[in-house]
Design a protein around this motif. Structure first.
Motif, PDB file in Angstrom:
ATOM      1  N   PRO A 386       0.773  -1.339   0.025  1.00  0.00           N
ATOM      2  CA  PRO A 386      -0.260   0.000   0.060  1.00  0.00           C
ATOM      3  C   PRO A 386       1.057   1.350   0.011  1.00  0.00           C
ATOM      4  N   ASP A 387       2.093   1.276   0.761  1.00  0.00           N
ATOM      5  CA  ASP A 387       2.761   2.431   0.688  1.00  0.00           C
ATOM      6  C   ASP A 387       3.334   2.829  -0.632  1.00  0.00           C
ATOM      7  N   LYS A 388       3.414   1.910  -1.518  1.00  0.00           N
ATOM      8  CA  LYS A 388       4.056   2.097  -2.720  1.00  0.00           C
ATOM      9  C   LYS A 388       2.784   2.190  -4.074  1.00  0.00           C
ATOM     10  N   LEU A 389       1.675   2.071  -3.314  1.00  0.00           N
ATOM     11  CA  LEU A 389       0.342   2.053  -4.367  1.00  0.00           C
ATOM     12  C   LEU A 389       0.346   3.464  -5.060  1.00  0.00           C
ATOM     13  N   HIS A 390       0.209   3.451  -6.013  1.00  0.00           N
ATOM     14  CA  HIS A 390      -0.198   4.637  -6.700  1.00  0.00           C
ATOM     15  C   HIS A 390      -1.613   4.736  -7.223  1.00  0.00           C
ATOM     16  N   ILE A 391      -2.554   5.816  -7.004  1.00  0.00           N
ATOM     17  CA  ILE A 391      -3.881   5.773  -7.285  1.00  0.00           C
ATOM     18  C   ILE A 391      -4.225   6.429  -8.441  1.00  0.00           C
ATOM     19  N   THR A 392      -4.735   5.898  -9.374  1.00  0.00           N
ATOM     20  CA  THR A 392      -5.034   6.655 -10.581  1.00  0.00           C
ATOM     21  C   THR A 392      -6.404   7.333 -10.517  1.00  0.00           C
ATOM     22  N   PHE A 393      -6.931   8.120 -11.296  1.00  0.00           N
ATOM     23  CA  PHE A 393      -7.986   9.053 -11.353  1.00  0.00           C
ATOM     24  C   PHE A 393      -9.265   8.204 -11.031  1.00  0.00           C
ATOM     25  N   GLN A 394      -9.139   6.893 -11.983  1.00  0.00           N
ATOM     26  CA  GLN A 394     -10.416   6.059 -11.631  1.00  0.00           C
ATOM     27  C   GLN A 394     -10.516   5.346 -10.304  1.00  0.00           C
ATOM     28  N   ASP A 395      -9.331   5.031  -9.764  1.00  0.00           N
ATOM     29  CA  ASP A 395      -9.310   4.422  -8.322  1.00  0.00           C
ATOM     30  C   ASP A 395     -10.034   5.532  -7.166  1.00  0.00           C
ATOM     31  N   TRP A 396      -9.340   6.858  -7.798  1.00  0.00           N
ATOM     32  CA  TRP A 396      -9.799   8.070  -6.967  1.00  0.00           C
ATOM     33  C   TRP A 396     -11.295   8.077  -6.909  1.00  0.00           C
ATOM     34  N   ARG A 397     -11.892   7.844  -8.001  1.00  0.00           N
ATOM     35  CA  ARG A 397     -13.322   8.020  -8.317  1.00  0.00           C
ATOM     36  C   ARG A 397     -14.148   7.184  -7.328  1.00  0.00           C
ATOM     37  N   GLN A 409     -23.121  13.896   4.299  1.00  0.00           N
ATOM     38  CA  GLN A 409     -22.783  15.268   4.553  1.00  0.00           C
ATOM     39  C   GLN A 409     -21.574  15.788   3.801  1.00  0.00           C
ATOM     40  N   ALA A 410     -20.884  14.535   2.968  1.00  0.00           N
ATOM     41  CA  ALA A 410     -19.900  15.344   2.248  1.00  0.00           C
ATOM     42  C   ALA A 410     -20.103  15.480   0.797  1.00  0.00           C
ATOM     43  N   ALA A 411     -21.489  15.446   0.564  1.00  0.00           N
ATOM     44  CA  ALA A 411     -22.052  15.501  -0.802  1.00  0.00           C
ATOM     45  C   ALA A 411     -21.622  17.141  -1.543  1.00  0.00           C
ATOM     46  N   GLY A 412     -21.679  18.078  -0.662  1.00  0.00           N
ATOM     47  CA  GLY A 412     -21.383  19.424  -1.310  1.00  0.00           C
ATOM     48  C   GLY A 412     -19.818  19.496  -1.287  1.00  0.00           C
ATOM     49  N   HIS A 413     -18.957  18.698  -0.769  1.00  0.00           N
ATOM     50  CA  HIS A 413     -17.545  18.817  -1.106  1.00  0.00           C
ATOM     51  C   HIS A 413     -17.049  17.928  -2.118  1.00  0.00           C
ATOM     52  N   LEU A 414     -17.922  16.994  -2.521  1.00  0.00           N
ATOM     53  CA  LEU A 414     -17.438  16.176  -3.505  1.00  0.00           C
ATOM     54  C   LEU A 414     -17.328  16.600  -4.889  1.00  0.00           C
ATOM     55  N   LYS A 415     -18.097  17.626  -4.985  1.00  0.00           N
ATOM     56  CA  LYS A 415     -17.951  18.310  -6.209  1.00  0.00           C
ATOM     57  C   LYS A 415     -16.483  18.861  -6.335  1.00  0.00           C
ATOM     58  N   ARG A 416     -15.703  19.145  -5.314  1.00  0.00           N
ATOM     59  CA  ARG A 416     -14.415  19.648  -5.561  1.00  0.00           C
ATOM     60  C   ARG A 416     -13.465  18.634  -5.551  1.00  0.00           C
ATOM     61  N   LEU A 417     -14.096  17.262  -5.569  1.00  0.00           N
ATOM     62  CA  LEU A 417     -12.790  16.246  -5.105  1.00  0.00           C
ATOM     63  C   LEU A 417     -11.924  16.083  -6.314  1.00  0.00           C
ATOM     64  N   ASP A 418     -12.609  16.182  -7.769  1.00  0.00           N
ATOM     65  CA  ASP A 418     -11.871  15.747  -8.854  1.00  0.00           C
ATOM     66  C   ASP A 418     -10.633  17.204  -8.962  1.00  0.00           C
ATOM     67  N   LYS A 419     -11.112  18.347  -8.555  1.00  0.00           N
ATOM     68  CA  LYS A 419     -10.281  19.326  -8.384  1.00  0.00           C
ATOM     69  C   LYS A 419      -8.963  19.019  -7.568  1.00  0.00           C
ATOM     70  N   LEU A 420      -9.500  18.462  -6.366  1.00  0.00           N
ATOM     71  CA  LEU A 420      -8.449  18.418  -5.263  1.00  0.00           C
ATOM     72  C   LEU A 420      -7.474  17.228  -5.611  1.00  0.00           C
ATOM     73  N   PHE A 421      -7.945  16.177  -6.470  1.00  0.00           N
ATOM     74  CA  PHE A 421      -7.000  15.334  -7.020  1.00  0.00           C
ATOM     75  C   PHE A 421      -5.970  15.812  -7.880  1.00  0.00           C
ATOM     76  N   GLN A 422      -6.355  16.804  -8.942  1.00  0.00           N
ATOM     77  CA  GLN A 422      -5.416  17.401  -9.603  1.00  0.00           C
ATOM     78  C   GLN A 422      -4.494  18.394  -8.845  1.00  0.00           C
ATOM     79  N   GLU A 423      -5.052  19.085  -7.746  1.00  0.00           N
ATOM     80  CA  GLU A 423      -4.036  19.771  -7.001  1.00  0.00           C
ATOM     81  C   GLU A 423      -2.923  19.050  -6.222  1.00  0.00           C
ATOM     82  N   TYR A 424      -3.336  17.764  -5.878  1.00  0.00           N
ATOM     83  CA  TYR A 424      -2.331  16.913  -5.085  1.00  0.00           C
ATOM     84  C   TYR A 424      -1.430  16.137  -5.913  1.00  0.00           C
ATOM     85  N   ASP A 425      -2.139  16.220  -7.120  1.00  0.00           N
ATOM     86  CA  ASP A 425      -1.229  15.374  -8.363  1.00  0.00           C
ATOM     87  C   ASP A 425      -0.101  16.557  -8.708  1.00  0.00           C
ATOM     88  N   LYS A 426       0.921  16.725  -7.886  1.00  0.00           N
ATOM     89  CA  LYS A 426       1.820  17.971  -8.146  1.00  0.00           C
ATOM     90  C   LYS A 426       2.723  17.570  -9.360  1.00  0.00           C
TER      91      LYS A 426
END
Ligand code: FAD
Length: 565
Positions: A386-397, A409-426
């Motif tokens: 797991p520590d070497k696992l790379h999570i793809t965008f599809q996994d992230w979904r 209650q996360a529903a409102g934040h989920l809209k931002r999740l895709d954006k966050l993925f890109q932010e973290y994918d430095k």
């Protein structure tokens, strides 16, 4: 003698607890009162506060299951969403309150008008303080088997100097003081001895905070000035009156959908309510407010003469909550609210003893831990470290789907999740490593633990706890105090608490905005009627509904009551 006890509370000769205070015996023995004798042996349930959370719980509980005692300095429930309307006489103060004794009486419970000042968790005692007829403070201990803390929050001063020159809007007394001050300024402005400059200052109304409360107050004030000023104060010129909203963020109503914030700002611009965004109040003086605002990328200090300032910039912990958080030490890591688990049990207290609901509390979801376990499972399934696992965008979904399912209650934040993925994918590789993913999840976790401090949440938590307590009582035949070790009965009888966001609404002056999480709506008169009918339906009792209907009709026929007492 019927079912009415002779006295509700008595201090027993017994003293105890760490401070050796008298112990209150709330239920007086009355051999003739069968229901009391029966209830005497039930587990002692003490509820602190008479706000949205506590009252929702009281309304849900089955009579007779617990020996209920409610402690609060307020002997009424206040319908806060309509409070801004009471500051300018659109609604009467009495139309927004419901006597709590009526609600407690249904449960054959007891109400003590007093304040909880401390809790001795290991002795199961609440320290209660009340001021007697001679103005002297009297303290005693109230024993509990189960305790619910629903003491709400207090206004956040943000460390700003001079708040003694401001009004606040949280209680019924606050609304009365605001009405008196606004009317006092209007009356002073009419006096022949008042200079032009002083008149303009008296008629300059500043609202610090562009959240729903500040915005709704500005809207009510604006309505009153436009609709009733001419009739009641014909000598005052409307253009000498000014209303200003100072907001630290880029938009007012910044927790709502951006389109609605922009609509509200346009509406205010049209109504000549000045909105000062990206502005921070530094100090409030008796006759002016000092604030800094960004200009060409630099903060510039400005002054605004004012005759009235409402301070409504969010909430902070009450003294009691702060004391409890300190007492519970490492179990409590949130600076803004008491942390509970998802069953609303206060972290750091014996399981099944103490709960916290509403504004004073926050639910620790541990989403990050939960999802990290899920991702680890995914890695093992794929035979990877797991520590070497790379999570793809599809996994992230897939992970995002899990968040949605498990934590609605996360529903409102989920809209931002895709954006966050890109932010973290430095490195823009299209994958995240495990460390990056965990960081991201912790960030989401922090956001979700701070659920909004709203009546909606407090109400849902109160209802949830009421239902669960009914189930606990039903699960044990002959449910009696001292015979029940509550342990983790909660988890055995009921699911964890899940917040369901039903949307947000705000009145913005002959118009209203509705944010139903993606389904937004704003508009004029029709929206106002919808706004009114939603609150009318939510209002606590037939009594308050009749009073509200009478107030609205009275205002339509005769205008507002512009008198101060
Ligand atoms: P509260 O309702 O604040 O009740 C706390 C209770 O605890 C009070 O009875 C208090 O007297 C008592 N108490 C305090 N200290 C002690 C103590 N030491 N011992 C015993 N009792 C104590 N939310 C929405 O969802 N929609 C809205 O439109 C909306 N509009 C609002 C408008 C205004 C003007 C305000 C002020 C708030 C508004 N809110 C709204 C927020 C909402 O009112 C709060 O989130 C809600 O009241 C929280 O409920 P609660 O039960 O946690 O606390």
């Amino acid at each position: 003698k019927g079912d009415i006890p002779v006295a509700e509370a008595a201090l027993s000769p017994e003293r105890g607890g760490p401070k050796n205070l008298p112990i209150a015996k709330v239920l007086v023995d009355d051999e003739d009162c069968e229901s009391m004798l029966e209830q005497k042996h039930k587990p002692k349930l003490v509820i602190l506060g008479t706000g949205w959370g506590s009252v929702a719980m009281l309304k849900e509980l089955n009579p007779g299951d617990y020996h209920v005692t409610v402690v609060s300095p307020d002997n009424y429930f206040l319908f806060t969403p309509m409070l801004p309307s009471a500051t300018v006489g659109t609604l009467e103060l009495r139309s927004l309150v419901e006597p709590v004794r009526r609600i407690v009486n249904r449960l054959r419970g007891h109400f003590l008008r007093a304040e909880a000042v401390d809790i001795e968790f290991s002795h199961k005692l609440v320290e209660v303080c009340q001021v007697d007829a001679n103005g002297e403070k009297q303290s005693f201990y109230l024993p509990y088997d189960k305790l619910v803390v629903g003491v709400g929050s207090t206004t956040n001063p943000h460390g700003v100097k001079g708040l003694e020159n401001c009004n606040f809007l949280k209680t019924i007394e606050d609304a009365r003081l605001i009405k008196n001050k606004v009317l006092r300024n209007l009356e002073l402005a009419c006096l022949p001895t008042t200079s032009d400059e002083e008149r303009r200052r008296l008629l300059s109304f500043v609202i610090s905070g562009g959240g729903p409360t500040g915005v709704e107050f500005a809207a009510e004030l604006y309505d009153m000035l436009n609709e009733d000023l001419l009739n009641s104060f014909p000598r005052l010129l409307r253009n000498e009156v000014s209303v200003h909203v100072i907001q630290s963020r880029g938009h007012i109503l910044n927790t709502y959908d951006e389109a609605l914030s922009v609509y509200a700002e346009k509406r205010f611009e049209h109504d000549q309510v000045e909105v000062l965004t990206n502005a921070r109040v530094k100090e409030v003086q008796p006759d002016k407010i000092l604030f800094s605002q960004m200009e060409d990328g630099k903060p510039v200090t400005k002054e605004l003469p004012m005759g009235f300032c409402l301070w409504s910039t969010g909430v902070a912990q009450t003294e009691l909550s702060q004391k409890l958080a300190k007492k519970l030490g490492d179990f409590q890591n949130n600076k803004h609210a008491l942390e509970t688990d998802t069953h609303l049990r206060l972290l750091g207290t014996p399981l099944g003893d103490v709960y916290a609901i509403g504004d004073c509390s926050t639910v620790q979801n541990n989403i990050a831990d939960h999802l990290t376990t899920f991702v680890r499972g995914m890695a093992y399934e794929q035979g990877k470290d797991p520590d070497k696992l790379h999570i793809t965008f599809q996994d992230w979904r897939n992970v995002a789907q899990k968040v949605r399912k498990r934590f609605p209650q996360a529903a409102g934040h989920l809209k931002r999740l895709d954006k966050l993925f890109q932010e973290y994918d430095k490195d823009q590789s299209g994958t995240l490593d495990f460390g990056e993913l965990h960081e991201l999840l912790v960030q989401i976790d922090n956001k979700l633990t701070s659920l909004p401090a709203t009546a909606q949440r407090a109400n849902q938590q109160g209802q949830y706890l009421g239902r669960k307590f009914n189930k606990i009582a039903a699960a044990i035949p002959g449910f009696r105090a001292n015979e029940v070790d509550f342990g983790d009965l909660d988890e055995a009888v009921y699911k964890a608490f899940e917040y369901r966001h039903m949307g947000s609404l705000a009145y913005i002056g002959n118009a209203a905005v509705f944010d139903f999480g993606g389904l937004n709506f704003s508009g004029g008169l029709m929206a106002v009627y919808l706004w009114r009918s939603i609150y009318f339906a939510q209002s606590v009792s037939i009594r308050t509904r009749i009073l509200l209907a009478m107030d609205w009709s009275k205002r339509a026929l005769f205008g507002r009551d512009l008198m101060s007492f």
